[in-house]
Design a protein around this motif. Structure first.
Motif, short mmCIF file in Angstrom:
data_model
loop_
_atom_site.label_atom_id
_atom_site.label_comp_id
_atom_site.label_asym_id
_atom_site.label_seq_id
_atom_site.Cartn_x
_atom_site.Cartn_y
_atom_site.Cartn_z
N VAL A 30 0.86 -1.17 0.00
CA VAL A 30 0.00 0.00 0.00
C VAL A 30 0.90 1.22 0.00
O VAL A 30 1.76 1.36 0.87
CB VAL A 30 -0.92 0.02 1.24
N GLY A 31 0.74 2.07 -0.99
CA GLY A 31 1.47 3.32 -1.06
C GLY A 31 0.62 4.40 -0.42
O GLY A 31 0.56 4.54 0.80
N ARG A 32 -0.12 5.12 -1.22
CA ARG A 32 -1.00 6.18 -0.72
C ARG A 32 -2.40 5.67 -0.40
O ARG A 32 -3.27 6.44 -0.01
CB ARG A 32 -1.05 7.32 -1.73
N GLY A 33 -2.62 4.38 -0.58
CA GLY A 33 -3.94 3.82 -0.26
C GLY A 33 -5.03 4.52 -1.05
O GLY A 33 -4.91 4.71 -2.25
N PHE A 34 -6.08 4.92 -0.36
CA PHE A 34 -7.19 5.59 -1.04
C PHE A 34 -7.06 7.11 -1.01
O PHE A 34 -7.98 7.82 -1.40
CB PHE A 34 -8.52 5.16 -0.45
N ASN A 35 -5.91 7.61 -0.55
CA ASN A 35 -5.63 9.04 -0.65
C ASN A 35 -5.23 9.36 -2.08
O ASN A 35 -4.80 8.48 -2.83
CB ASN A 35 -4.51 9.43 0.31
N GLN A 36 -5.35 10.63 -2.47
CA GLN A 36 -4.98 11.01 -3.83
C GLN A 36 -3.53 10.66 -4.11
O GLN A 36 -2.65 10.97 -3.32
CB GLN A 36 -5.22 12.50 -4.05
N GLY A 37 -3.31 10.02 -5.23
CA GLY A 37 -1.97 9.64 -5.63
C GLY A 37 -1.28 10.73 -6.43
O GLY A 37 -1.82 11.81 -6.66
N ALA A 38 -0.08 10.42 -6.86
CA ALA A 38 0.71 11.29 -7.73
C ALA A 38 1.34 10.38 -8.78
O ALA A 38 2.53 10.16 -8.79
CB ALA A 38 1.76 12.04 -6.93
N HIS A 39 0.50 9.82 -9.61
CA HIS A 39 0.95 8.80 -10.55
C HIS A 39 0.70 9.14 -12.01
O HIS A 39 1.34 8.58 -12.88
CB HIS A 39 0.28 7.45 -10.22
N CYS A 40 -0.23 10.05 -12.29
CA CYS A 40 -0.52 10.39 -13.69
C CYS A 40 -1.12 11.79 -13.75
O CYS A 40 -2.30 11.97 -13.41
CB CYS A 40 -1.46 9.35 -14.30
N LEU A 41 -0.31 12.74 -14.14
CA LEU A 41 -0.71 14.14 -14.17
C LEU A 41 -2.06 14.33 -14.88
O LEU A 41 -2.28 13.81 -15.96
CB LEU A 41 0.36 14.97 -14.89
N GLY A 42 -2.96 15.03 -14.20
CA GLY A 42 -4.27 15.30 -14.74
C GLY A 42 -5.32 14.26 -14.38
O GLY A 42 -6.51 14.45 -14.63
N TYR A 43 -4.89 13.13 -13.80
CA TYR A 43 -5.82 12.04 -13.47
C TYR A 43 -5.67 11.56 -12.03
O TYR A 43 -6.32 10.60 -11.64
CB TYR A 43 -5.59 10.85 -14.43
N ASN A 44 -4.83 12.19 -11.26
CA ASN A 44 -4.56 11.72 -9.90
C ASN A 44 -5.78 11.73 -8.99
O ASN A 44 -5.89 10.91 -8.08
CB ASN A 44 -3.43 12.54 -9.27
N ASP A 45 -6.70 12.67 -9.23
CA ASP A 45 -7.86 12.78 -8.35
C ASP A 45 -9.02 11.88 -8.78
O ASP A 45 -10.01 11.76 -8.05
CB ASP A 45 -8.32 14.23 -8.25
#
Length: 129
Positions: A30-45
């Motif tokens: 588990v990285g950020r779990g269900f918190n907003q990630g930072a994995h794909c600009l424009g789609y993280n939310d």
């Protein structure tokens, strides 16, 4: 985890950008779990990012990674409010990136996800009867 260290020390982020990460042996972290990630600009939310260990311009996913990815995707279907997941997209589907999963691996994950969606919907329908 190399990705966590790279994201933290190389990018200056608070830690790994993915919500979940899958190692070669199929271990799911588990990285950020269900918190907003930072994995794909424009789609993280609006997306959940699952990172897979490896360099997919040079290798395929391991069988253990594919099995773990399928299991994680099936589990995510039932996790509110994320039970509305309706597709899997690869990094390359949303933008240019050097860390794309090979098309065949991504297609296998998408196929298994559709199977799990059907099982999920069938089970929900059967419970209502």
């Amino acid at each position: 985890m190399d990705v966590h260290n790279y994201h933290k020390n190389g990018n200056g982020w608070s830690g790994i950008g993915y919500n979940f990460s899958i190692e070669f042996d199929g271990t799911i972290y588990v990285g950020r779990g269900f918190n907003q990630g930072a994995h794909c600009l424009g789609y993280n939310d609006t997306t959940i990012g699952i990172g897979y260990q490896g360099y997919f311009d040079k290798q395929q996913m391991t069988d253990a990674q594919l099995k773990a990815g399928n299991a994680l995707n099936a589990w995510l279907i039932d996790q509110p409010p994320h039970g509305q997941a309706n597709e899997i997209v690869g990094h390359g589907d949303l933008g240019n990136t050097a860390c794309q999963v090979k098309t065949s691996d991504c297609q296998n994950l998408k196929k298994e996800f559709r199977v799990e969606q059907l099982k999920h919907l069938t089970n929900k329908w059967a419970l209502k009867q």
